[in-house]
Design a protein around this motif. Structure first.
Motif, PDB file in Angstrom:
ATOM      1  N   LEU A 273       0.810  -1.153  -0.065  1.00  0.00           N
ATOM      2  CA  LEU A 273       0.078  -0.013   0.061  1.00  0.00           C
ATOM      3  C   LEU A 273       1.069   1.307   0.012  1.00  0.00           C
ATOM      4  N   THR A 274       0.764   2.080  -1.009  1.00  0.00           N
ATOM      5  CA  THR A 274       1.577   3.088  -1.094  1.00  0.00           C
ATOM      6  C   THR A 274       0.905   4.468  -1.606  1.00  0.00           C
ATOM      7  N   GLU A 275       1.434   5.458  -1.260  1.00  0.00           N
ATOM      8  CA  GLU A 275       0.806   6.881  -1.428  1.00  0.00           C
ATOM      9  C   GLU A 275       1.266   7.183  -2.968  1.00  0.00           C
ATOM     10  N   GLY A 276       0.180   7.774  -3.555  1.00  0.00           N
ATOM     11  CA  GLY A 276       0.359   8.367  -4.873  1.00  0.00           C
ATOM     12  C   GLY A 276      -0.828   7.678  -5.897  1.00  0.00           C
ATOM     13  N   GLY A 277      -2.055   8.420  -6.114  1.00  0.00           N
ATOM     14  CA  GLY A 277      -3.036   8.080  -6.813  1.00  0.00           C
ATOM     15  C   GLY A 277      -3.851   6.961  -6.209  1.00  0.00           C
ATOM     16  N   GLY A 278      -4.715   6.302  -6.854  1.00  0.00           N
ATOM     17  CA  GLY A 278      -5.570   5.224  -6.275  1.00  0.00           C
ATOM     18  C   GLY A 278      -6.816   5.867  -5.099  1.00  0.00           C
ATOM     19  N   THR A 279      -7.041   5.231  -4.184  1.00  0.00           N
ATOM     20  CA  THR A 279      -8.175   5.518  -3.287  1.00  0.00           C
ATOM     21  C   THR A 279      -8.149   6.987  -2.590  1.00  0.00           C
ATOM     22  N   PRO A 280      -9.119   7.731  -2.845  1.00  0.00           N
ATOM     23  CA  PRO A 280      -8.990   9.154  -2.305  1.00  0.00           C
ATOM     24  C   PRO A 280      -9.339   8.835  -0.705  1.00  0.00           C
ATOM     25  N   VAL A 281      -8.706   9.532   0.003  1.00  0.00           N
ATOM     26  CA  VAL A 281      -9.076   9.477   1.560  1.00  0.00           C
ATOM     27  C   VAL A 281      -9.293  10.822   2.071  1.00  0.00           C
ATOM     28  N   GLU A 282     -10.663  10.763   2.486  1.00  0.00           N
ATOM     29  CA  GLU A 282     -11.120  12.208   2.874  1.00  0.00           C
ATOM     30  C   GLU A 282     -11.258  12.060   4.398  1.00  0.00           C
ATOM     31  N   CYS A 283     -11.388  13.109   5.012  1.00  0.00           N
ATOM     32  CA  CYS A 283     -11.714  13.334   6.416  1.00  0.00           C
ATOM     33  C   CYS A 283     -12.780  14.134   6.864  1.00  0.00           C
ATOM     34  N   ARG A 284     -13.722  13.556   7.833  1.00  0.00           N
ATOM     35  CA  ARG A 284     -14.974  14.323   8.085  1.00  0.00           C
ATOM     36  C   ARG A 284     -14.864  14.834   9.465  1.00  0.00           C
ATOM     37  N   ASN A 285     -15.667  15.914   9.763  1.00  0.00           N
ATOM     38  CA  ASN A 285     -15.629  16.576  11.173  1.00  0.00           C
ATOM     39  C   ASN A 285     -16.633  16.073  11.958  1.00  0.00           C
ATOM     40  N   SER A 286     -17.281  15.010  11.630  1.00  0.00           N
ATOM     41  CA  SER A 286     -18.179  14.492  12.487  1.00  0.00           C
ATOM     42  C   SER A 286     -18.587  12.887  12.011  1.00  0.00           C
ATOM     43  N   TYR A 287     -19.437  12.189  12.715  1.00  0.00           N
ATOM     44  CA  TYR A 287     -19.653  10.631  12.299  1.00  0.00           C
ATOM     45  C   TYR A 287     -20.032  10.514  11.142  1.00  0.00           C
ATOM     46  N   ILE A 288     -19.864   9.516  10.293  1.00  0.00           N
ATOM     47  CA  ILE A 288     -20.127   9.342   8.946  1.00  0.00           C
ATOM     48  C   ILE A 288     -21.582   8.816   8.639  1.00  0.00           C
ATOM     49  N   THR A 289     -22.448   9.474   8.099  1.00  0.00           N
ATOM     50  CA  THR A 289     -23.887   9.159   7.797  1.00  0.00           C
ATOM     51  C   THR A 289     -24.240   8.614   6.563  1.00  0.00           C
ATOM     52  N   ASP A 290     -23.400   8.685   5.614  1.00  0.00           N
ATOM     53  CA  ASP A 290     -23.681   8.265   4.228  1.00  0.00           C
ATOM     54  C   ASP A 290     -23.158   6.889   4.017  1.00  0.00           C
ATOM     55  N   CYS A 291     -22.694   5.995   4.963  1.00  0.00           N
ATOM     56  CA  CYS A 291     -21.829   4.764   4.724  1.00  0.00           C
ATOM     57  C   CYS A 291     -23.113   3.612   4.841  1.00  0.00           C
ATOM     58  N   GLY A 292     -24.461   3.918   4.912  1.00  0.00           N
ATOM     59  CA  GLY A 292     -25.297   2.861   4.740  1.00  0.00           C
ATOM     60  C   GLY A 292     -25.730   2.199   6.163  1.00  0.00           C
ATOM     61  N   GLY A 293     -25.132   2.889   7.188  1.00  0.00           N
ATOM     62  CA  GLY A 293     -25.578   2.231   8.690  1.00  0.00           C
ATOM     63  C   GLY A 293     -25.904   3.304   9.332  1.00  0.00           C
ATOM     64  N   GLY A 294     -26.470   2.785  10.778  1.00  0.00           N
ATOM     65  CA  GLY A 294     -26.822   3.638  11.880  1.00  0.00           C
ATOM     66  C   GLY A 294     -25.638   3.672  12.915  1.00  0.00           C
ATOM     67  N   GLY A 295     -25.712   4.546  14.034  1.00  0.00           N
ATOM     68  CA  GLY A 295     -24.702   4.582  15.040  1.00  0.00           C
ATOM     69  C   GLY A 295     -23.451   5.617  14.686  1.00  0.00           C
ATOM     70  N   ARG A 296     -22.840   5.319  15.458  1.00  0.00           N
ATOM     71  CA  ARG A 296     -21.480   6.410  15.507  1.00  0.00           C
ATOM     72  C   ARG A 296     -20.515   5.720  14.760  1.00  0.00           C
ATOM     73  N   ILE A 297     -20.625   5.731  13.110  1.00  0.00           N
ATOM     74  CA  ILE A 297     -19.513   5.421  12.446  1.00  0.00           C
ATOM     75  C   ILE A 297     -18.474   6.326  12.216  1.00  0.00           C
ATOM     76  N   VAL A 298     -17.230   5.943  12.311  1.00  0.00           N
ATOM     77  CA  VAL A 298     -16.068   6.758  12.293  1.00  0.00           C
ATOM     78  C   VAL A 298     -15.145   6.504  11.110  1.00  0.00           C
ATOM     79  N   GLY A 299     -15.645   5.592  10.420  1.00  0.00           N
ATOM     80  CA  GLY A 299     -14.755   5.237   9.139  1.00  0.00           C
ATOM     81  C   GLY A 299     -15.651   4.049   8.046  1.00  0.00           C
ATOM     82  N   CYS A 300     -15.378   4.605   6.835  1.00  0.00           N
ATOM     83  CA  CYS A 300     -15.801   3.834   5.851  1.00  0.00           C
ATOM     84  C   CYS A 300     -15.165   3.536   4.750  1.00  0.00           C
ATOM     85  N   ASN A 301     -15.180   2.398   3.846  1.00  0.00           N
ATOM     86  CA  ASN A 301     -14.505   2.184   2.819  1.00  0.00           C
ATOM     87  C   ASN A 301     -15.329   1.595   1.604  1.00  0.00           C
TER      88      ASN A 301
END
Length: 179
Positions: free
Chosen positions: A95-123
């Motif tokens: 796993l190396t940096e440069g291209g590929g999967t974009p990694v974004e950071c949020r300021n709150s729990y992730i709500t668009d991952c398809g689940g409820g609760g306090r989700i802190v990460g989604c792939n």
């Protein structure tokens, strides 16, 4: 004594085969907690799980094997967390940096991952896009390592994520909540 050792070796071998074996390489989802409707995986936190653990500096074992090579890009929203994200990425070989999967950071729990609760990460889609809520846990590098791990692997049977092994990184819950 020999009986206990034999069971320990068998259990370790079974876990290694389940985690890194042909089933995971063939794309068979080992994760019974993943949200399949959106082809994504989520990590949820449960405040009742365990008391806050001490933050670790980073993985004690680096570069666990993966079935293939991947790349990632840290987006501008993650600039303050770039170091922790790179430490998390270092947990996986290939796993190396440069291209590929974009990694974004949020300021709150992730709500668009398809689940409820306090989700802190989604792939989404095993490496199409990763979102992290770095303010939700005490070990940002562990959160990043977990989500990067979903490029190849589902959740393990460990209760709480930690740095002890690749399988422990892939536990379904981050138990060290930020307070």
């Amino acid at each position: 004594m020999l009986k206990k050792l034999r069971y320990g070796v068998v259990a370790a071998a079974t876990l290694a085969l389940a985690f890194f074996g042909p089933a995971s390489q063939a794309g068979v989802e080992l994760d019974t907690h993943a949200i399949q409707a959106h082809a994504s995986t989520a990590i949820d936190i449960d405040a009742s799980e365990l008391p806050v653990a001490a933050q670790q500096e980073g993985p004690s074992i680096l570069a666990w094997p993966t079935p293939n090579r991947r790349t990632y890009t840290i987006t501008s929203s993650c600039a303050p967390y770039a170091s922790a994200i790179r430490r998390g990425a270092a947990a996986w070989s290939g796993l190396t940096e440069g291209g590929g999967t974009p990694v974004e950071c949020r300021n709150s729990y992730i709500t668009d991952c398809g689940g409820g609760g306090r989700i802190v990460g989604c792939n989404w889609g095993r490496g199409q896009r990763i979102a992290l809520f770095m303010g939700g846990v005490n070990d940002d590098a562990l959160l990043a390592a977990h989500e990067f791990g979903h490029d190849w692997f589902g959740h393990s049977t460990y209760r709480c994520a930690g740095w002890g092994s690749a399988a422990e990184v892939m536990a379904p819950t981050i138990c060290n909540l930020k307070q």
